[in-house]
Design a protein around this motif. Structure first.
Motif, PDB file in Angstrom:
ATOM      1  N   MET A  15       0.837  -1.198   0.000  1.00 40.00           N
ATOM      2  CA  MET A  15       0.000   0.000   0.000  1.00 40.00           C
ATOM      3  C   MET A  15       0.872   1.248   0.000  1.00 40.00           C
ATOM      4  SD  MET A  15      -3.226  -0.890   2.483  1.00 40.00           S
ATOM      5  CE  MET A  15      -2.229  -1.094   3.948  1.00 40.00           C
ATOM      6  N   LYS A  16       0.487   2.229  -0.792  1.00 39.69           N
ATOM      7  CA  LYS A  16       1.243   3.471  -0.918  1.00 39.69           C
ATOM      8  C   LYS A  16       0.375   4.639  -0.447  1.00 39.69           C
ATOM      9  CE  LYS A  16       4.240   1.003  -3.390  1.00 39.69           C
ATOM     10  NZ  LYS A  16       3.452  -0.144  -3.801  1.00 39.69           N
ATOM     11  N   GLU A  17       0.829   5.344   0.567  1.00 37.12           N
ATOM     12  CA  GLU A  17       0.074   6.477   1.073  1.00 37.12           C
ATOM     13  C   GLU A  17       0.206   7.685   0.145  1.00 37.12           C
ATOM     14  OE1 GLU A  17       1.008   7.448   5.072  1.00 37.12           O
ATOM     15  OE2 GLU A  17       0.402   5.493   5.869  1.00 37.12           O
ATOM     16  N   ILE A  18      -0.867   8.448   0.056  1.00 37.48           N
ATOM     17  CA  ILE A  18      -0.858   9.684  -0.723  1.00 37.48           C
ATOM     18  C   ILE A  18      -0.169  10.787   0.086  1.00 37.48           C
ATOM     19  CG2 ILE A  18      -2.334  11.504  -1.655  1.00 37.48           C
ATOM     20  CD1 ILE A  18      -4.402   9.420  -2.297  1.00 37.48           C
ATOM     21  N   ILE A  19       0.672  11.557  -0.590  1.00 39.72           N
ATOM     22  CA  ILE A  19       1.279  12.727   0.036  1.00 39.72           C
ATOM     23  C   ILE A  19       0.314  13.907  -0.038  1.00 39.72           C
ATOM     24  CG2 ILE A  19       3.224  14.351   0.009  1.00 39.72           C
ATOM     25  CD1 ILE A  19       4.035  11.520   0.790  1.00 39.72           C
ATOM     26  N   THR A  20      -0.241  14.133  -1.230  1.00 45.89           N
ATOM     27  CA  THR A  20      -1.244  15.186  -1.412  1.00 45.89           C
ATOM     28  C   THR A  20      -2.308  14.730  -2.405  1.00 45.89           C
ATOM     29  OG1 THR A  20       0.060  16.246  -3.166  1.00 45.89           O
ATOM     30  CG2 THR A  20       0.336  17.111  -0.923  1.00 45.89           C
ATOM     31  N   LEU A  21      -3.509  15.220  -2.201  1.00 53.12           N
ATOM     32  CA  LEU A  21      -4.629  15.064  -3.129  1.00 53.12           C
ATOM     33  C   LEU A  21      -5.030  16.476  -3.552  1.00 53.12           C
ATOM     34  CD1 LEU A  21      -6.974  13.369  -4.426  1.00 53.12           C
ATOM     35  CD2 LEU A  21      -8.234  13.745  -2.294  1.00 53.12           C
ATOM     36  N   SER A  22      -5.057  16.745  -4.848  1.00 55.39           N
ATOM     37  CA  SER A  22      -5.237  18.124  -5.318  1.00 55.39           C
ATOM     38  C   SER A  22      -6.150  18.205  -6.534  1.00 55.39           C
ATOM     39  CB  SER A  22      -3.878  18.745  -5.685  1.00 55.39           C
ATOM     40  OG  SER A  22      -2.940  18.598  -4.636  1.00 55.39           O
ATOM     41  N   ILE A  23      -6.929  19.274  -6.590  1.00 57.87           N
ATOM     42  CA  ILE A  23      -7.763  19.557  -7.754  1.00 57.87           C
ATOM     43  C   ILE A  23      -7.695  21.058  -8.041  1.00 57.87           C
ATOM     44  CG2 ILE A  23      -9.346  17.631  -7.326  1.00 57.87           C
ATOM     45  CD1 ILE A  23     -11.372  19.680  -6.230  1.00 57.87           C
ATOM     46  N   GLY A  24      -8.210  21.451  -9.203  1.00 55.77           N
ATOM     47  CA  GLY A  24      -8.239  22.872  -9.527  1.00 55.77           C
ATOM     48  C   GLY A  24      -8.996  23.128 -10.811  1.00 55.77           C
ATOM     49  N   THR A  25      -9.340  24.371 -11.043  1.00 52.49           N
ATOM     50  CA  THR A  25     -10.012  24.789 -12.271  1.00 52.49           C
ATOM     51  C   THR A  25      -9.098  25.748 -13.027  1.00 52.49           C
ATOM     52  OG1 THR A  25     -11.110  26.584 -11.056  1.00 52.49           O
ATOM     53  CG2 THR A  25     -12.325  24.504 -11.291  1.00 52.49           C
ATOM     54  N   PRO A  26      -9.299  25.877 -14.330  1.00 56.45           N
ATOM     55  CA  PRO A  26      -8.451  26.794 -15.108  1.00 56.45           C
ATOM     56  C   PRO A  26      -8.525  28.225 -14.596  1.00 56.45           C
ATOM     57  CG  PRO A  26      -9.645  25.319 -16.559  1.00 56.45           C
ATOM     58  CD  PRO A  26     -10.225  25.118 -15.189  1.00 56.45           C
ATOM     59  N   LYS A  27      -7.370  28.846 -14.531  1.00 55.41           N
ATOM     60  CA  LYS A  27      -7.278  30.233 -14.068  1.00 55.41           C
ATOM     61  C   LYS A  27      -6.370  31.018 -15.005  1.00 55.41           C
ATOM     62  CE  LYS A  27      -7.555  28.772  -9.197  1.00 55.41           C
ATOM     63  NZ  LYS A  27      -7.543  27.317  -9.478  1.00 55.41           N
ATOM     64  N   LYS A  28      -6.492  32.318 -14.938  1.00 57.90           N
ATOM     65  CA  LYS A  28      -5.656  33.192 -15.754  1.00 57.90           C
ATOM     66  C   LYS A  28      -4.313  33.387 -15.054  1.00 57.90           C
ATOM     67  CE  LYS A  28      -7.667  36.636 -17.769  1.00 57.90           C
ATOM     68  NZ  LYS A  28      -8.313  37.961 -17.983  1.00 57.90           N
TER      69      LYS A  28
END
Length: 210
Positions: A1-14
């Motif tokens: 099993m490999k733990e996640i360091i970060t979980l990230s999302i985002g939307t397009p930005k200028k």
């Protein structure tokens, strides 16, 4: 099993890079939980659909170990998700995973489809002109997954290998073929035999054989 360091999302930005404005989704933010659909995490979007997103590129992972390497080379700090990845995780290096590998992740199941083909946005976002070139040279690009089972993923979720379809072509080997060995017919034909390979890579490699 490999733990996640970060979980990230985002939307397009200028963004304003070198006095030029561009729209990009590379600037993601760390979150605690998100629902993963066949098209990606809810709340996660891309700007250029020709090169990003879609079912074969629903989830992007970047190995955490590369951060230290880039920091040593460029003498600066890189903090996840500096490479625009959804998931940063340890012990998931390109050399150790294979196209077609299926992992459970929280309630979801995901399958590796292709290495990432990076663009200049990575250099601009990190303010390092040489970064893109070095990523391509090393083949340390990170990689994409398709979603086989939808479900909630949290920052505390772990990646667990559920099935390995083949052990001939790792993500690193696939990247090397795509970026540096496009005249190697035998290697390309072997890569094309992998059913899980993303359609966009299949099309590029089939053209290379013509």
């Amino acid at each position: 099993m490999k733990e996640i360091i970060t979980l990230s999302i985002g939307t397009p930005k200028k963004h304003s890079w070198k006095n030029r404005e561009e729209i990009s989704g590379i600037g993601k933010e760390k979150i605690e939980s998100a629902f993963l659909t066949k098209d990606g995490f809810l709340g996660d979007e891309v700007a250029n659909t020709d090169f990003h997103g879609g079912p074969d590129r629903a989830v992007c992972l970047y190995p955490f170990e590369h951060y230290g390497m880039w920091e040593n080379e460029f003498k600066k700090t890189f903090c996840p998700p500096a490479f625009g990845e959804n998931i940063c995780a340890e012990n998931m290096l390109e050399k150790d995973v294979f196209i077609g590998d299926i992992f459970s992740l929280g309630e979801s199941a995901i399958q590796i489809t292709q290495g990432r083909i990076p663009c200049s946005t990575i250099s601009k976002h990190n303010e390092e002109d040489r970064l893109l070139k070095r990523i391509v040279e090393t083949c340390f690009t990170g990689y994409f997954f398709r979603v086989l089972k939808e479900g909630t993923v949290t920052a505390g979720s772990v990646l667990n290998l559920e099935e390995r379809k083949q052990e001939k072509v790792s993500v690193l080997q696939g990247n090397f073929i795509m970026f540096h060995d496009r005249t190697n017919r035998k290697a390309i034909e072997e890569l094309l035999q992998i059913d899980a390979l993303a359609d966009v890579w299949r099309e590029k490699l089939e053209k290379a054989l013509l």
